[in-house]
Design a protein around this motif. Structure first.
Motif, PDB file in Angstrom:
ATOM      1  N   ASN A 196      39.483  39.988  50.370  1.00 40.16           N
ATOM      2  CA  ASN A 196      40.030  38.755  49.725  1.00 40.16           C
ATOM      3  C   ASN A 196      41.447  38.727  49.982  1.00 40.16           C
ATOM      4  N   VAL A 197      42.151  40.089  49.560  1.00 39.62           N
ATOM      5  CA  VAL A 197      43.670  40.032  50.121  1.00 39.62           C
ATOM      6  C   VAL A 197      43.961  39.569  51.641  1.00 39.62           C
ATOM      7  N   ASP A 198      43.218  40.417  52.329  1.00 41.26           N
ATOM      8  CA  ASP A 198      43.585  40.368  53.842  1.00 41.26           C
ATOM      9  C   ASP A 198      43.192  38.941  54.310  1.00 41.26           C
ATOM     10  N   CYS A 199      42.154  38.492  53.680  1.00 39.25           N
ATOM     11  CA  CYS A 199      41.751  37.154  54.305  1.00 39.25           C
ATOM     12  C   CYS A 199      42.798  36.102  53.885  1.00 39.25           C
ATOM     13  N   ILE A 200      43.222  36.118  52.818  1.00 38.74           N
ATOM     14  CA  ILE A 200      44.188  34.917  52.356  1.00 38.74           C
ATOM     15  C   ILE A 200      45.605  35.554  53.163  1.00 38.74           C
ATOM     16  N   ASN A 201      45.885  36.648  53.380  1.00 43.55           N
ATOM     17  CA  ASN A 201      47.163  36.996  54.187  1.00 43.55           C
ATOM     18  C   ASN A 201      46.858  36.396  55.633  1.00 43.55           C
ATOM     19  N   ALA A 202      45.672  36.318  56.261  1.00 45.34           N
ATOM     20  CA  ALA A 202      45.381  36.039  57.462  1.00 45.34           C
ATOM     21  C   ALA A 202      45.263  34.317  57.487  1.00 45.34           C
ATOM     22  N   ILE A 220      43.220  29.592  48.246  1.00 47.56           N
ATOM     23  CA  ILE A 220      44.241  30.390  47.316  1.00 47.56           C
ATOM     24  C   ILE A 220      43.917  29.736  45.810  1.00 47.56           C
ATOM     25  N   ILE A 221      43.791  28.493  45.567  1.00 49.33           N
ATOM     26  CA  ILE A 221      43.547  27.844  44.306  1.00 49.33           C
ATOM     27  C   ILE A 221      42.179  28.542  43.993  1.00 49.33           C
ATOM     28  N   ASN A 222      41.246  28.639  44.747  1.00 50.84           N
ATOM     29  CA  ASN A 222      39.948  29.264  44.203  1.00 50.84           C
ATOM     30  C   ASN A 222      40.186  30.829  43.613  1.00 50.84           C
ATOM     31  N   LEU A 223      40.773  31.450  44.609  1.00 51.89           N
ATOM     32  CA  LEU A 223      41.223  32.748  44.094  1.00 51.89           C
ATOM     33  C   LEU A 223      41.807  32.833  42.709  1.00 51.89           C
ATOM     34  N   GLU A 224      42.914  31.937  42.652  1.00 56.70           N
ATOM     35  CA  GLU A 224      43.806  31.900  41.356  1.00 56.70           C
ATOM     36  C   GLU A 224      42.824  31.441  40.188  1.00 56.70           C
ATOM     37  N   GLN A 225      41.980  30.541  40.594  1.00 61.29           N
ATOM     38  CA  GLN A 225      41.185  30.005  39.531  1.00 61.29           C
ATOM     39  C   GLN A 225      40.060  31.155  38.890  1.00 61.29           C
ATOM     40  N   TYR A 226      39.664  31.746  39.916  1.00 57.66           N
ATOM     41  CA  TYR A 226      38.547  32.883  39.670  1.00 57.66           C
ATOM     42  C   TYR A 226      39.506  34.059  38.713  1.00 57.66           C
ATOM     43  N   LEU A 227      40.401  34.298  39.124  1.00 61.66           N
ATOM     44  CA  LEU A 227      41.246  35.459  38.453  1.00 61.66           C
ATOM     45  C   LEU A 227      41.381  35.072  37.100  1.00 61.66           C
ATOM     46  N   ARG A 228      41.777  33.662  37.096  1.00 55.52           N
ATOM     47  CA  ARG A 228      42.208  33.306  35.721  1.00 55.52           C
ATOM     48  C   ARG A 228      40.987  33.338  34.780  1.00 55.52           C
ATOM     49  N   TYR A 229      39.822  32.758  35.426  1.00 59.30           N
ATOM     50  CA  TYR A 229      38.634  32.719  34.586  1.00 59.30           C
ATOM     51  C   TYR A 229      38.267  34.316  34.250  1.00 59.30           C
ATOM     52  N   GLU A 230      38.579  35.258  34.998  1.00 62.15           N
ATOM     53  CA  GLU A 230      38.147  36.569  34.549  1.00 62.15           C
ATOM     54  C   GLU A 230      39.493  37.326  33.694  1.00 62.15           C
ATOM     55  N   ASN A 231      40.584  36.500  33.576  1.00 58.68           N
ATOM     56  CA  ASN A 231      41.664  37.139  33.118  1.00 58.68           C
ATOM     57  C   ASN A 231      42.332  38.288  33.925  1.00 58.68           C
ATOM     58  N   ASP A 269      32.270  46.875  51.595  1.00 63.86           N
ATOM     59  CA  ASP A 269      33.045  45.995  50.607  1.00 63.86           C
ATOM     60  C   ASP A 269      33.147  46.851  49.206  1.00 63.86           C
ATOM     61  N   LEU A 270      32.070  47.515  48.998  1.00 64.25           N
ATOM     62  CA  LEU A 270      31.990  48.310  47.771  1.00 64.25           C
ATOM     63  C   LEU A 270      33.451  49.212  47.583  1.00 64.25           C
ATOM     64  N   PHE A 271      33.734  49.679  48.820  1.00 69.52           N
ATOM     65  CA  PHE A 271      34.867  50.774  48.548  1.00 69.52           C
ATOM     66  C   PHE A 271      36.278  50.170  48.889  1.00 69.52           C
ATOM     67  N   GLU A 272      36.127  48.910  49.176  1.00 64.27           N
ATOM     68  CA  GLU A 272      37.486  48.164  49.572  1.00 64.27           C
ATOM     69  C   GLU A 272      38.723  48.286  48.274  1.00 64.27           C
ATOM     70  N   SER A 273      38.147  47.970  47.012  1.00 70.15           N
ATOM     71  CA  SER A 273      38.844  47.718  46.036  1.00 70.15           C
ATOM     72  C   SER A 273      39.593  49.291  45.788  1.00 70.15           C
ATOM     73  N   THR A 274      38.922  50.253  46.197  1.00 69.21           N
ATOM     74  CA  THR A 274      39.474  51.535  46.118  1.00 69.21           C
ATOM     75  C   THR A 274      40.152  52.131  47.101  1.00 69.21           C
ATOM     76  N   ASP A 275      40.503  51.205  48.338  1.00 66.60           N
ATOM     77  CA  ASP A 275      41.026  51.445  49.361  1.00 66.60           C
ATOM     78  C   ASP A 275      40.599  52.836  50.169  1.00 66.60           C
ATOM     79  N   ALA A 276      39.338  53.350  50.049  1.00 67.31           N
ATOM     80  CA  ALA A 276      38.818  54.109  50.607  1.00 67.31           C
ATOM     81  C   ALA A 276      38.632  53.946  52.080  1.00 67.31           C
TER      82      ALA A 276
END
Ligand code: ZN
Ligand code: ZN
Ligand code: ZN
Ligand code: ZN
Ligand code: ZN
Ligand code: ZN
Ligand code: ZN
Length: 1772
Positions: free
Chosen positions: A1354-1360, A1332-1343, A1040-1047
């Motif tokens: 998270n992306v994969d989970c929501i897609n699924a 989805i709402i939770n993700l949206e709110q969290y990302l909004r909170y973090e700008n 999970d540490l590397f996921e955001s870098t798609d490694a």
């Protein structure tokens, strides 16, 4: 029937009564008159079991008010006011602490750590700017503000600063009116006499005759249960339920709590027989262990008077607090001796342990409010207390109550006051008074040799309790007299106490002797802890006694003599002696074999004498001088005991004591440990140094060699192999230890009095050596330094003098900073520092060599540092260095080093010898500088053949025997130094060979360097290879540490959004409607199974693949925290409430598996666990019953698997989506007709109870009602749903879909699994929407932008989740989905919303949940048969759905527009619409465009229909409205974008991959008009009608305008966060200190715990607040968490300063987000440094909570700390 004898309230006239009392008072017999009244009224008030309120009223009316009138003769309030006015402003704060209140102590000014301030005084005083410590009170004790003796400066806060006018001491009694004084005296005396009489009365069934009611006693009895320390709560509860008639579990629990809190409780009332029966049952059924519960049958009248006594004490306390005069009067009376010589107070004091808990506490409080608040009386009380001290302590030792509820605990209030302590020591022999009873307690523990033996087998706690006296002794000695404060009387009394103290030490000398085990191992581990515990308690006292002795010459001499005499009594007189000769010196040595005779590690008496000895120089005394002439004081004998201990330890190191087991190892460990070493190891070394200074150097060394058994070893011939001597290895090690001891004796001079150093120097040296190991945080340092209270130097000053503080490097991470040693201090490093253990030593050496290498200094030597000079008394010690014996030993070892072969040599010996030579050279150089020629090490070293130079030279040139570079370096350094010093002695000859040597050693160095370089290169290669492998493992393990870098290479994701947007950048993608862009593949298309490592394409008809997933109920987004989550069984989830008060959240670690691989993996866990459960329950960090498991790759907590569905568009053919020409109005009309048609049929159908009163109608029956062109297009629109071309899903995929749907249903609702339940598909849609709402709110909170910023799991989970929601209708009967769809549509299109708790009007519905459900359900509306391919991919349908739902959402926003200001829930979170802010923007109004004007008129219309007030100034301007709407609907649009992106696969435009607050890009992607008015205008009259219908509902009106109804939300929904915490932690402690247990009327709560979600404080982990959930007993925290967080909670234990995370029945503790100035947390407030909120760590907690990571964190914590498993978290 028990209550039949209610005593009627008798006649009563207050004035007659008062008249009588006044008369008797004048005659001097008030008490009989009072008793006459009381014997009637006490029983009627307290004997009738009234409810507390009534009892209170009656007590006031009949008992207390008459007394107040008696006292005042007029309105008491008036009189008390007058008295109060006469009070002198108190200089003493004296606030009595409740449990849990914060206390502050000043490290700069407090006289001792028991001096504390309350928060008010602290904040209004000077100490808050000093270095202070903070703590929570354990209850009892009071604020010392204003007590000049407690503080060295700033004794007063601003509130208690002294008043100059009243400085002169005036007797406060004189301020009272004379007649009042007389009455008060009489009344107080009478009341006290009555209290003492009743409380010391020990009969249960009658009273003294003058209190007894006339005639026969009623048969009304009480069964009274008393507290004990043997039985548990549960045992008591069980017993009570069995013994007491009709006692419910709840009542039993209340009784048990009451007994625990008050010490006793009435458990039954009735006639004597039934009470006795109850008592017998309790008595016979409660024998746990050996003791039954204490229970008594008492007559009501006795209990009534006892109750009155308690109340009377409270009343008296209230009276004396009203006036200084009354207080003084009361104190004097209470201490006045009675006929029998004892005062009433003494009687209470002596009777203390006979009383039950609450009676004790009240009497102590009366004492504190009385005598302890009055300086004059306190002194008298101190004398009385001391007089009875032995009795009080004897009772205390036999008692079983906690120390703080015993009168013995008052000692701290008295003996810590310096003036009182001094007075008591001088005039009342306090030291002896304390020691005598303690010695008596010790007597019982003596063994045959007269030595204490504290075996564990003896389980009576009385000795442990007796040890409290040692605290008192410590207090009594706290204030040391200065040299001119000593008087003869004080000397005399001190020495008496000193003598007693020595008796104690003598009893401890020789405790727990050990004898070397040979042959067999010890059968059982001998007891050792008791002795060490006692030693640690005595430590403080020892150092206090030493310090007292050091301030007066006379006392010092006497004390020294006493100690020496006492020590000589301990000596073994039978010891034989023998003669030994070494180097021509013959010495008579004592015979003793440590290997076969017993040795004790406890030598407090020897050590005490050693501690005294160092002060000798201060008084110009020396060993054996006439003043100190003590019979038998022989230094050789004095060093014997400590020497034996050193030998014992050396032998143990050499492996000779293996069979003695852990007990010995533990003793040796603690002997050296920082907690004990000051009064053990350090003093032993000191004693040996004393010996070395008093005995001839050669003789001293021979004694040492003899005791170590090394006399043979120092003979040259020892090295010649004789064939058989297998002890050589041990001898080598003993020799090493012997040399080590010499290094310590010679080198450790950091004891003031021994070396020329100060206490600061000593402490600095400790710090330096700690930091030489590695940089350390403040807490690590203080953990490894001696307790600050015993130090005469300030730890912090010392640390700052030698070290720099480095803040944590990375900003934003919560971590502690470290101290690093200042560069100039490294030269002080001594690898043979005596407080280093072996690991410390090697670690420090390693660190130092590494540092030298990094510094690139040419010389890596770590030479012995120059030691400070000895004081004159100890100067003789350095003589050892030039003694014949030592020089012989040094030479011998050098020779053995040079020799080709040596069997008794070791490199360690050489290293130590080199250090010794280094020390000698330092010494020689110092002597030369000082012109002292008596010291001649060089001369002796050059004498022999070969001499030292020769030996050293040959070693440097040929270091073949030496393997360590450090030894070689040292060798060169020593040789260099030797030659330098030799030159200084001017006896030097040539210096030629030195250079030669130096150069040759240089060559050697060069070669070695090359060799090293080669080796290093090789090693480096290996390391690199290893690292790269580790890296790979790491990437896998920490995916999970590397996921955001798609490694992560295990997943092939569809072309990333970025690529697509580039390839299609000429045209912004559109996801919906006619102009829908081409889809691409998003989400996982190909995946590797983490279990079998096979890679596979995701498809609908092959082996299914799944993601590990976790579903949980969630309340984190609730907009109404007061609302409890609805019970899942009764929840109708179709319409989700707009306050989002509960939902189900799904997340995933993103790891993929084959469905069948996972199934066999999970089966294996089940089998294993089932096998294990039978043996050890609760052995896993996860709950297997709840289907929990840990992801096999990353160990994330999971409880389900999410099936992976291929990209949806790949499942349909293009022709499915043909061109349709249908307007929104016609589409809406068609749907409404369908709904109406279905509903109409319902009314004809008979099924009234059907929860789904719909009968779906066919498409053709709808089109029949339409115009032809419309009908054909409408028909065309739905054609795709019956197209069965799309392939069918594989069996395994279907199975996984069912499995996931079932899990989401049961975990998401918290209900039992039920495949057939119609709600299954709804819950699947809802978890998709909620996540989805939770993700949206969290990302909004973090700008953060919606896309590109969140981790791919998270992306994969929501897609699924979205794809699953789209296909989940396949696993349900089509009829059910159709009905859902009809209900959904009727919700908006006709009046189909629910009732009761469900959403009832438009503003109650969460529109995004609605959007998801209706999108997924709509395709099923007209399906025929069961095999429909009803995927929600029709772009026109989707576009119109979105338009409809958005329209509804905008209506919501308009209706709720003004709510953001007054919504109580929303307050302080996110305020969205702020006029003043708008006005500020340039101060001018914005242009009102056409869209705004149109929206404005819509707004007015809608609100008018809804019954809102006519337009007013409060309404927004048109441009403001538009702006608000855009802001308010943005979250909805963001969520919709996520939904349709994942559904259709249309790529995201570049604009949306960055953070934006504009709605336009979303609108264009979603094919929506950017002018929202277009949604309303020209859409046909049907829409208008529908909107009207929404707004004209009665429910809506009442919801908007009646205050009592359910609160409404406001848009945009604010993002929840955890409650705000104050910056200063003590503020929180203070805040919480007023919290009382809610279920036991105003009592203290032991563990107040604050929910960080809602701020509620509960009384955690306590029986009083236990409740039940689903037949499980749960504590208040769990119960709250169940309601507030659907089973997941984050709470703060305020007094412990730790966070509790709870997830179901599991939990863990983590540190609270508060740190001290060193960035360190303080769980449990152990260090007490001021703490401040660490915003970053709080933010991390907030994130953990909001992103649903608490269960995960709990599981991980339990995994790594298995001991957490044993805690019953649900009882918290
Ligand atoms: Zn105070
Ligand atoms: Zn104060
Ligand atoms: Zn201070
Ligand atoms: Zn597999
Ligand atoms: Zn995983
Ligand atoms: Zn409670
Ligand atoms: Zn809460």
């Amino acid at each position: 029937m028990a209550m039949k004898n209610v005593i009627a309230t008798p006649e009563y006239r207050q004035d007659t009564l008062l008249e009588e009392w006044w008369n008797s008072c004048e005659k001097g017999n008030l008490l009989p008159a009072l008793k006459k009244h009381w014997r009637i009224f006490v029983l009627s008030v307290f004997g009738n079991n009234h409810d507390p309120g009534k009892e209170e009223r009656l007590a006031h009316k009949f008992l207390f008010r008459p007394m107040e009138y008696f006292l005042c003769r007029q309105d008491p309030e008036v009189v008390f006011e007058e008295l109060k006015a006469k009070n002198m402003p108190s200089q003493l704060c004296g606030k009595v602490f409740k449990t849990g209140e914060p206390t502050y102590s000043c490290r700069d000014c407090a006289n001792d750590p028991t001096c504390v301030l309350c928060i008010d005084c602290f904040q209004n005083g000077a100490h808050k700017n000093h270095r202070y410590k903070m703590n929570t009170s354990g209850g009892g004790g009071y604020c010392d503000c204003g007590d000049q003796e407690a503080w060295t400066s700033h004794p007063f806060c601003n509130l208690h600063s002294p008043n100059e006018v009243n400085q002169d001491e005036k007797n406060p009694i004189e301020t009272l009116p004379v007649d009042l004084t007389d009455r008060a005296s009489a009344l107080f005396m009478a009341a006290l006499q009555y209290i003492v009489e009743v409380l010391t009365w020990n009969q249960c069934d009658n009273l003294p005759s003058d209190l007894q009611v006339e005639g026969e006693l009623n048969d009304t009895y009480i069964t009274m249960l008393f507290n004990d320390e043997v039985h548990t709560f549960d045992q008591v509860i069980k017993t009570l339920q069995r013994a007491v008639k009709h006692c419910t579990a709840q009542q039993a629990r209340e009784f048990a709590t009451l007994v625990d809190r008050e010490g006793r409780a009435t458990v039954y009332r009735g006639c004597f027989t039934s009470c006795e029966q109850c008592r017998t049952i309790i008595d016979s059924t409660s024998r746990h262990g050996s003791k039954p519960l204490k229970v008594q049958v008492m007559h009501t009248v006795v209990v009534a008077h006892q109750t009155f006594c308690l109340r009377l004490m409270v009343w008296l306390q209230k009276m004396i607090e009203k006036s200084d005069g009354l207080r003084r009067l009361f104190c004097l009376l209470s201490m006045k001796p009675q006929e029998d010589g004892k005062s009433l107070m003494e009687k209470l004091l002596l009777h203390d342990t006979q009383l039950w808990k609450v009676a004790r506490i009240l009497s102590h409080q009366l004492l504190m409010a009385g005598v302890l608040m009055d300086q004059e009386c306190k002194k008298q009380f101190a004398v009385i207390f001391t007089k009875w001290y032995p009795n009080v302590m004897r009772d205390f030792a036999r008692d079983d109550h906690d120390h703080e509820v015993c009168v013995a605990s008052l000692s701290v209030q008295i003996y810590t006051v310096p003036s009182l302590a001094r007075m008591l020591v001088t005039d009342h022999d306090l030291l002896d008074v304390i020691l005598v009873p303690f010695l008596a307690a010790c007597e019982e523990k003596k063994n045959a040799n007269g030595v204490l033996s504290l075996s564990k087998a003896d389980r009576t706690p009385s000795f442990k309790r007796a040890c409290f006296m040692l605290y008192d002794l410590k207090y009594a000695l706290l204030c040391k007299p200065t040299s001119d404060e000593w008087s003869d009387k004080l000397r005399e009394s001190f020495l008496r106490g000193h003598q007693s103290f020595l008796k104690l030490l003598k009893m401890m000398q020789g405790m727990d002797e050990v004898k070397r085990q040979t042959g067999m191992h010890l059968e059982y581990e001998p007891e050792w802890e008791g002795a060490f515990n006692l030693q640690m308690r005595v430590d403080d006292v020892i150092s206090s006694f030493t310090e007292w002795c050091s301030t007066d010459r006379t006392v010092y001499i006497e004390a020294y003599k006493q100690a020496a005499q006492m020590l000589s009594q301990c000596r073994d007189t039978t010891q034989k002696s023998e003669q030994h000769t070494v180097c021509g010196h013959t010495v008579k040595c004592l015979k003793y074999d440590v290997q076969s005779q017993p040795v004790s590690i406890h030598l407090p008496l020897s050590r005490y004498l050693a501690g005294l000895h160092v002060y000798m120089g201060d008084y110009n005394l020396q060993f054996g001088c006439p003043e100190l002439n003590v019979q038998g004081l022989d230094p050789v004998k004095m060093i014997e005991p400590p020497l034996k201990v050193q030998v014992l330890i050396a032998q143990s190191q050499a492996g000779l004591w293996r069979r003695n087991g852990y007990a010995l190892l533990n003793q040796i460990y603690f002997y050296h440990n920082v907690k004990c070493r000051q009064e053990m190891y350090d003093k032993d070394i000191l004693m040996l140094q004393i010996g070395a200074s008093a005995v001839d150097s050669n003789e001293f060394l021979i004694h040492l060699l003899n005791r170590y058994g090394l006399l043979l070893w120092i003979r040259p011939e020892y090295d010649v192999p004789t064939g058989q001597d297998d002890n050589v290895r041990q001898t080598i090690m003993l020799a090493e230890e012997f040399l080590n001891l010499l290094l310590i004796i010679l080198g450790e001079r950091y004891v003031p009095g021994l070396g020329q150093v100060t206490h600061e120097d000593t402490l600095k040296r400790e710090v330096i050596h700690l930091l030489c190991i590695s940089p350390m945080s403040n807490s690590e340092l203080s953990k490894n330094l001696p307790d600050s209270t015993n130090l005469k130097a300030d730890i912090e000053d010392a640390i700052h003098a030698v070290a720099n503080f480095r803040k944590p490097t990375s900003v934003g991470t919560a971590g502690s900073g470290k101290f690093e040693l200042k560069n100039e201090c490294y030269k002080e490093f001594n690898p043979y520092f005596y407080h280093y253990c072996r690991t410390d030593q090697s670690q420090a050496e390693e660190t130092q060599i590494k540092r030298k290498k990094e510094e690139k200094s040419a010389n890596h030597t770590l030479p012995p540092p120059v030691p400070p000079k000895f004081t004159p008394q100890f100067a003789q010690i350095s003589n050892l260095l030039q003694s014949d014996v030592l020089v012989h030993i040094l030479s011998l070892i050098l020779q053995r080093s040079v020799a080709v072969r040596s069997r008794s040599w070791s490199e360690t010996q050489l290293d130590r010898v080199l250090h010794l030579i280094g020390l000698a050279l330092h010494e020689q150089r110092r002597n030369i500088h000082e012109g002292n020629h008596n010291f001649d090490f060089i001369g002796k070293a050059l004498k022999g053949e070969p001499n030292f130079t020769q030996l050293l030279e040959s070693l440097v040139t040929d270091p073949k025997n030496i393997s360590h570079d450090s030894t070689k370096d040292l060798l060169s350094w020593i040789l260099q130094k030797f030659i330098e010093v030799r030159q200084m002695t001017s006896s030097a000859e040539a210096n030629g060979p030195v250079e030669q040597l130096a150069s040759s050693s240089k060559e050697e160095n060069e070669a070695a360097k090359k060799r090293k370089a080669r080796l290093a290169a090789k090693r480096k290669e290996k390391i690199i290879a290893k690292i790269s492998q580790m890296q790979q493992n790491f990437i896998r393990d920490n995916a999970d540490l590397f996921e955001s870098t798609d490694a992560d290479s295990s997943l092939t994701r569809g072309t990333s959004e970025m690529d697509i947007s580039e390839s299609a950048h000429h045209e912004t993608p559109v996801a919906l409607g006619k102009y829908q862009s081409l889809p691409c593949s998003i989400g996982i298309t190909k995946a590797t199974c983490i279990l079998c490592q096979e890679e596979q394409e995701i498809s609908h008809n092959s082996r299914a693949m799944v993601l590990a997933g976790f579903v949980q109920r969630s309340t984190v987004m609730s907009q109404c925290k007061s609302r409890n989550p609805t019970d899942g069984e009764n929840l109708d989830p179709l319409f989700t409430s707009s306050d989002l008060h509960v939902g189900s959240f799904t997340n995933s670690c993103g790891h993929t598996m084959h469905a069948d691989c996972w199934q066999s993996f999970f089966q294996a866990i089940l089998v294993k666990e089932r096998r294990r459960l039978s043996r050890i329950p609760h052995s896993l960090s996860y709950n297997i019953v709840q289907l929990e498991y840990l992801c096999p790759l990353c160990e994330s907590l999971s409880n389900t698997v999410i099936p992976l569905v291929p990209a949806l568009h790949s499942l349909v053919t293009d022709s499915d989506l043909c061109d349709v020409n249908l307007s929104f109005g016609d589409w809406l009309d068609g749907l409404q007709k369908t709904v109406k048609n279905a509903t109409k049929q319902e009314s004809t159908s008979a099924s009234k109870g059907d929860p789904f009163p719909f009968l779906p109608s066919s498409l053709s029956s709808i089109t029949k009602m339409m115009a032809d062109s419309v009908a054909s297009n409408f028909q065309l629109l739905w054609q795709y749903v019956n197209n069965t071309k799309g392939g069918r899903f594989s069996e395994s995929l279907m199975e996984m879909m069912k499995k996931f749907a079932k899990d989401v249903y049961s975990f998401g609702l918290g209900v039992d699994p039920d495949d057939m339940n119609h709600r299954v598909s709804i819950v699947a849609w809802n978890t998709c929407a909620y996540t989805i709402i939770n993700l949206e709110q969290y990302l909004r909170y973090e700008n953060k932008p919606l896309f590109g910023a969140s981790p791919s799991r998270n992306v994969d989970c929501i897609n699924a989740l979205v794809k699953f929601a789209a296909v989940c209708s396949h696993i349900m009967p089509q009829e059910v989905i159709k009905k859902h769809c009809l209900r959904l549509l009727s919700g908006l299109l006709s009046n189909g919303l629910g009732e009761g708790d469900d959403p009832q009007c438009i503003i109650d519905v969460d529109m995004f949940h609605y959007l998801v459900a209706v999108t997924m359900a709509l395709p099923s509306l007209y399906t025929e048969g069961t095999t429909a391919s009803n995927l929600p991919l029709n772009s026109l349908n989707n576009q119109y759905i979105l338009e409809l739902v958005l329209t509804a959402h905008i209506v919501q926003v308009m209706l709720l527009h003004d709510r953001s200001q007054d919504g109580e829930e929303g307050k302080g979170w996110v305020l969205l619409y702020d006029r003043s802010q708008d006005g500020e923007e340039g101060g001018m109004e914005m242009e009102n465009d056409a869209d705004s004007v149109a929206l404005m008129s819509m707004y007015t219309e809608i609100r008018r229909k809804a019954g809102c007030l006519p337009p007013s100034n409060n309404d927004p301007l048109p441009w403001q409205l538009t702006r608000h709407i855009k802001r308010a609907v943005l979250p909805f649009l963001r969520c919709a974008t996520v939904l349709y992106h994942n559904l259709t696969g249309v790529p995201i435009p570049a604009q949306l991959q960055e953070w934006t607050e504009e709605v336009e890009p979303f609108c264009s992607y979603l094919s929506l008009p950017t002018s929202f008015s277009e949604l309303f205008l020209n859409q046909g009259e049907l829409l208008e009608r529908v909107v009207n219908q929404w707004c004209s509902s009665d429910v809506l009106r009442s919801r908007l305008y009646s205050a009592s109804s359910r609160s409404v939300v406001s848009y945009p929904l604010p993002v929840n966060h955890l409650i705000d915490l104050p910056d200063d932690y003590s503020q929180l402690i203070n805040q919480i200190s007023s919290f009382t247990c809610p279920s036991s009327k105003g009592n203290d709560s032991q563990l107040p715990t604050m929910c960080l979600v809602c701020g509620l404080v509960v009384c955690s982990q306590s029986y009083c607040c236990q409740t039940e959930i689903k037949d499980m007993k749960v504590g208040a925290a769990t119960e709250h968490t169940y309601r507030c967080g659907a089973g997941v909670g984050i709470l703060l234990r305020v007094r412990e300063c730790q966070i509790v995370l709870l997830a179901g029945t599991k939990g863990c503790f983590i540190p609270a987000p508060y740190v001290d100035s060193y960035g360190e947390t303080d769980q449990g407030l152990r260090r007490g440094n001021p703490l401040h909120l660490c915003k970053d760590s709080y933010k991390n907690l907030q994130k953990m909570w909001f992103t649903h990571c608490i269960p995960e964190t709990v599981a991980h914590n339990i995994e790594s700390h298995m001991n957490l498993m044993s805690i019953h978290w649900q009882h918290l």
